[in-house]
Design a protein around this motif. Structure first.
Motif, PDB file in Angstrom:
ATOM      1  N   ALA A 220      20.851  37.794  28.428  1.00 41.40           N
ATOM      2  CA  ALA A 220      20.025  38.584  27.516  1.00 41.40           C
ATOM      3  C   ALA A 220      18.683  38.923  28.149  1.00 41.40           C
ATOM      4  O   ALA A 220      18.175  40.042  28.012  1.00 41.40           O
ATOM      5  CB  ALA A 220      19.820  37.829  26.207  1.00 41.40           C
ATOM      6  N   ILE A 221      18.102  37.952  28.854  1.00 43.47           N
ATOM      7  CA  ILE A 221      16.807  38.189  29.505  1.00 43.47           C
ATOM      8  C   ILE A 221      16.935  39.257  30.583  1.00 43.47           C
ATOM      9  O   ILE A 221      16.125  40.189  30.667  1.00 43.47           O
ATOM     10  CB  ILE A 221      16.272  36.879  30.105  1.00 43.47           C
ATOM     11  N   VAL A 222      17.977  39.131  31.398  1.00 45.62           N
ATOM     12  CA  VAL A 222      18.195  40.110  32.463  1.00 45.62           C
ATOM     13  C   VAL A 222      18.445  41.494  31.863  1.00 45.62           C
ATOM     14  O   VAL A 222      17.954  42.508  32.378  1.00 45.62           O
ATOM     15  CB  VAL A 222      19.366  39.682  33.359  1.00 45.62           C
ATOM     16  N   GLY A 223      19.189  41.520  30.760  1.00 43.75           N
ATOM     17  CA  GLY A 223      19.456  42.787  30.097  1.00 43.75           C
ATOM     18  C   GLY A 223      18.178  43.458  29.611  1.00 43.75           C
ATOM     19  O   GLY A 223      18.004  44.673  29.758  1.00 43.75           O
ATOM     20  N   ARG A 224      17.271  42.657  29.032  1.00 36.34           N
ATOM     21  CA  ARG A 224      15.995  43.213  28.577  1.00 36.34           C
ATOM     22  C   ARG A 224      15.164  43.713  29.753  1.00 36.34           C
ATOM     23  O   ARG A 224      14.495  44.747  29.659  1.00 36.34           O
ATOM     24  CB  ARG A 224      15.202  42.160  27.801  1.00 36.34           C
ATOM     25  N   GLN A 225      15.220  42.988  30.845  1.00 30.50           N
ATOM     26  CA  GLN A 225      14.449  43.410  32.020  1.00 30.50           C
ATOM     27  C   GLN A 225      14.968  44.735  32.577  1.00 30.50           C
ATOM     28  O   GLN A 225      14.178  45.627  32.911  1.00 30.50           O
ATOM     29  CB  GLN A 225      14.501  42.320  33.084  1.00 30.50           C
ATOM     30  N   PHE A 226      16.287  44.857  32.671  1.00 35.76           N
ATOM     31  CA  PHE A 226      16.854  46.114  33.161  1.00 35.76           C
ATOM     32  C   PHE A 226      16.526  47.265  32.218  1.00 35.76           C
ATOM     33  O   PHE A 226      16.211  48.381  32.659  1.00 35.76           O
ATOM     34  CB  PHE A 226      18.371  45.988  33.340  1.00 35.76           C
ATOM     35  N   ARG A 227      16.578  46.997  30.920  1.00 37.29           N
ATOM     36  CA  ARG A 227      16.244  48.051  29.948  1.00 37.29           C
ATOM     37  C   ARG A 227      14.779  48.449  30.087  1.00 37.29           C
ATOM     38  O   ARG A 227      14.442  49.637  30.041  1.00 37.29           O
ATOM     39  CB  ARG A 227      16.539  47.584  28.525  1.00 37.29           C
ATOM     40  N   ALA A 228      13.904  47.471  30.267  1.00 37.11           N
ATOM     41  CA  ALA A 228      12.480  47.772  30.438  1.00 37.11           C
ATOM     42  C   ALA A 228      12.249  48.614  31.686  1.00 37.11           C
ATOM     43  O   ALA A 228      11.470  49.580  31.663  1.00 37.11           O
ATOM     44  CB  ALA A 228      11.672  46.478  30.501  1.00 37.11           C
TER      45      ALA A 228
END
Length: 300
Positions: A4-12
């Motif tokens: 989830a953290i990596v997903g948020r980072q990629f989205r950002a």
């Protein structure tokens, strides 16, 4: 949790990259390449174009990440439009703003390394490399301290020179030779970029003022901004007329005239509405129509 953290980072990172602006950068780069081909009858080296574009992409991302990092406080305080107020990547995803700073550094280093490798291999000319470095330095200095040019009232001039002149000249230099003619050919576009910046900074003026970001929209009154816009718009039109048939071929001038209604519309609504869409559309129409016309001449 880690996923989830990596997903948020990629989205950002995706949001902060501002894909539509990256596409516009690619268009202006293609504009320079096409203009060089049409004006000098130089054969296009597609491998060189690919190497030059591949180096430009990460630097463009780095500049956007730096801008988003520097403007987190401002962007939180303003009401975003599709063309102003930043992407809101940090607020929308909950990532730490330092992610953008690290991404800006990595992307810039990768881009510069690619350009240097291209020069070392002979695919990127020394002139193109110098322009590339100037684009990277000016792009970062626009937002980041100690220069933070946009906070000192010279950001509009810097951005107009960067996107309106240096970027297309980089495209020219990748496949041909920069000359007074090629520089003169993009001066009207450079002036239109200035019109666009006056419009895009207007919706953010209150938030910018609150954090000490002294853009021209903050420094000048609404009537002064409108006068500046109309002056720049008039200069762009008069320059185009003056260069027609000599520096600018008639088909290019005819294509650029498609942006005139939007340019006038932008001046009429500036400071009277939040959305800078009219001025943005004038700039994009001018870039797109010019690129198409230059390539039509280059390939005909």
């Amino acid at each position: 949790m880690r996923t989830a953290i990596v997903g948020r980072q990629f989205r950002a990172l995706w949001l902060a990259a501002r894909p539509s602006q990256v596409a516009l950068i690619a268009l202006v780069y293609a504009h320079g390449v096409g203009m060089a081909r049409a004006l000098t009858a130089t054969a296009v080296s597609w491998p060189a174009v690919a190497v030059g574009g591949a180096a430009l992409l990460p630097v463009a991302l780095g500049v956007h990440y730096a801008n988003e990092y520097a403007d987190v406080e401002t962007d939180r305080m303003t009401e975003r439009t599709p063309f102003s107020g930043g992407s809101g990547a940090v607020e929308r995803t909950g990532v730490r703003r330092e992610l953008l700073a690290r991404a800006a550094g990595v992307a810039t280093v990768v881009g510069i390394a690619g350009a240097v490798a291209g020069w070392w291999s002979g695919m990127v000319s020394p002139t193109a490399l110098v322009l590339f470095v100037a684009i990277a330095v000016a792009g970062l200095a626009y937002s980041l301290p100690p220069a933070a040019l946009v906070r000192r009232g010279v950001g509009e001039l810097t951005n107009a020179a960067l996107g309106g002149t240096l970027l297309p000249m980089y495209g020219v230099a990748v496949v041909g030779r920069v000359s007074p003619t090629t520089v003169l050919a993009v001066v009207p576009f450079t002036v239109l970029v200035g019109c666009n910046l006056l419009s895009t900074h207007w919706p953010d003026r209150q938030a910018d003022a609150a954090v000490g970001k002294r853009t021209l929209a903050v420094r000048w009154s609404a009537p002064e901004l409108r006068r500046a816009y109309w002056l720049l718009a008039s200069v762009a039109v008069l320059l185009t007329i003056g260069l027609a048939g000599r520096v600018l071929p008639v088909p290019v001038v005819a294509a650029q005239s498609l942006a005139l209604p939007s340019l006038v519309w932008g001046g009429v609504v500036l400071t009277r509405q939040r959305s800078p869409f009219p001025a943005v559309s004038a700039m994009v129409l001018h870039a797109g129509a010019s690129t198409a016309a230059w390539w039509w001449l280059a390939l005909s």
